[in-house]
Scaffold this motif. Structure first.
Motif, mmCIF file in Angstrom:
data_model
loop_
_atom_site.group_PDB
_atom_site.id
_atom_site.type_symbol
_atom_site.label_atom_id
_atom_site.label_comp_id
_atom_site.label_asym_id
_atom_site.label_seq_id
_atom_site.Cartn_x
_atom_site.Cartn_y
_atom_site.Cartn_z
ATOM 1 N N ARG A 34 0.766 -1.326 -0.121
ATOM 2 C CA ARG A 34 -0.006 -0.046 0.030
ATOM 3 C C ARG A 34 0.927 1.100 0.031
ATOM 4 N N THR A 37 2.410 1.562 -3.326
ATOM 5 C CA THR A 37 1.326 2.034 -4.231
ATOM 6 C C THR A 37 1.296 3.787 -4.063
ATOM 7 N N HIS A 79 -3.778 -4.968 -2.973
ATOM 8 C CA HIS A 79 -2.415 -4.525 -2.291
ATOM 9 C C HIS A 79 -1.877 -6.143 -1.749
#
Length: 422
Positions: A34, A37, A79
């Motif tokens: 996460r 990202t 994720h």
């Protein structure tokens, strides 16, 4: 521990798509994914939208209104997959319907343009440790090559016909400056591409031509209409059967032999050899055999015309051992070469010298756009042929992913004309 994705398409067959139906465990690693990202999105100028409702344009002030959007329908599953399997998980998450985008090509193009910087620099060395490596089954032995070609090209001739143009040519067209880039024009662009290869190889009346990688027969037909005698070889039974039909319908069956044969088993001497987007499927381990075969099969003074997708040499070397989503689902066993790698093979294995080169990656991007649009418009026909929604998302992602590669410049396509020393 695995869970079932809530956004998996209803038609998903868990036996057919086991790794799409399962979401990997590992919540701690997912937290790291996460964070990566978020870093990548901020760095590339991508807007991340979370939730079941489609994003509205310009709603997030942190990104420009025209920023491409990564829409995470199920961020937790996304994720988890990214943490467990990297870019394989990224593609499988799309197949599962866990993420989408109003413009997937724009999103993938933006990510490709900044690919080397999407992971924080201290973590970049971990890529080589964490990325999946190619399994032994990915090698293109004779049996492996037959299996890999069948995996892709024997899906169904009817499937390919729903998105290819009337020439049934499955490689980049070559557009003329200023002409419209639509499906009727694509057919002419394919004929122009083929004619340039045949011209470069010196194929004319009475020439003996070998084609390695038949496709569905268009190049063989156009060469035969020039008066050449053509031997064309493929490992796809579906391609062979339809190519023979098309050759007969064109009235040139007396000048064309279509054979189910490995290039390593071809014998004889030819005035010219042509191979269109075949070398990418050979695999690095077998490049020496492939290029030696080109040299062996063309007479002294004869020419070889090669069309190949290419990538920058450093990127090729960095990715040569990686096992990717494309290998797993679309093209097992392949590796896109660099021009440098081709030149190295020519020097080491052959007496062939390059006499002409042309790159036209922007034309491939538009070729892929036309295929993608035709495929999307034919969703009902694809279902009638027996392909489920998971396959449809897979194939759409494949076409969009490749288009983005050419639009970003991370890959290119070249025609390389070579001549064997006398």
């Amino acid at each position: 521990m695995t869970t079932t994705s809530p956004h998996t398409p209803e038609a998903l067959d868990a036996r057919r798509w086991p790794d799409v139906a399962r979401v990997p465990g590992g919540p701690l690693r997912a937290l790291a994914a996460r964070a990566v990202t978020g870093y990548a999105a901020a760095h590339a100028g991508v807007r991340v939208h979370t939730g079941p409702e489609a994003p509205e344009p310009g709603r997030t002030p942190a990104a420009a209104d025209d920023a491409p959007v990564l829409w995470l329908r199920d961020p937790d599953a996304f994720h988890r997959r990214l943490a467990a399997d990297g870019l394989i998980g990224f593609g499988e998450s799309y197949m599962a319907g866990e993420w989408d985008s109003p413009d997937p090509v724009a999103l993938l193009t933006r990510l490709a343009q900044d690919y080397e910087n999407l992971v924080p620099r201290p973590l970049q060395p971990l890529r080589h440790i964490t990325l999946p490596r190619r399994p032994p089954s990915d090698r293109n032995t004779r049996a492996g090559a037959r299996r890999h070609i069948s995996h892709h090209y024997d899906l169904s001739n009817e499937l390919f016909s729903v998105f290819l143009d009337r020439t049934m040519t499955y490689s980049s067209g070559l557009f003329a400056d200023g002409e419209p880039r639509d499906m009727p024009t694509l057919a002419r662009a394919q004929e122009r591409k083929i004619d340039r290869l045949l011209d470069g190889a010196g194929v004319s009346e009475g020439a003996r031509l070998l084609e390695i990688g038949t496709g569905w027969g268009e190049l063989a037909i156009r060469a035969a209409r020039r008066g050449a005698r053509v031997t064309t070889v493929t490992l796809s039974a579906e391609q062979r059967d339809l190519a023979r039909e098309r050759v007969a319908d064109a009235g040139v069956a007396d000048r064309v032999e279509v054979a189910l044969r490995d290039y390593r088993d071809v014998e004889g001497s030819y005035d010219a050899v042509v191979s269109v987007e075949m070398v990418e499927a050979v695999g690095e381990r077998y490049w020496p055999v492939y290029f030696a075969a080109l040299d062996r099969l063309v007479r002294p003074g004869g020419r070889v015309a090669l069309q190949s997708i290419t990538m920058e040499h450093g990127l090729m070397r960095a990715s040569r051992g990686s096992y990717t989503w494309m290998h797993k689902y679309v093209f097992p066993g392949g590796l896109i070469p660099s021009v440098t790698a081709v030149e190295e093979q020519l020097r080491a294995r052959t007496s062939l010298a390059v006499v002409d080169r042309l790159s036209f990656g922007h034309d491939y991007a538009d070729t892929l756009r036309l295929w993608r649009e035709a495929f999307s418009e034919s969703a009902d026909r694809v279902r009638e042929l027996g392909f489920d929604d998971t396959f449809r998302r897979m194939w759409f992602f494949y076409l969009a992913y490749c288009e983005a590669g050419f639009r970003s410049g991370i890959i290119d396509v070249e025609q390389i004309i070579m001549e064997r020393a006398r």
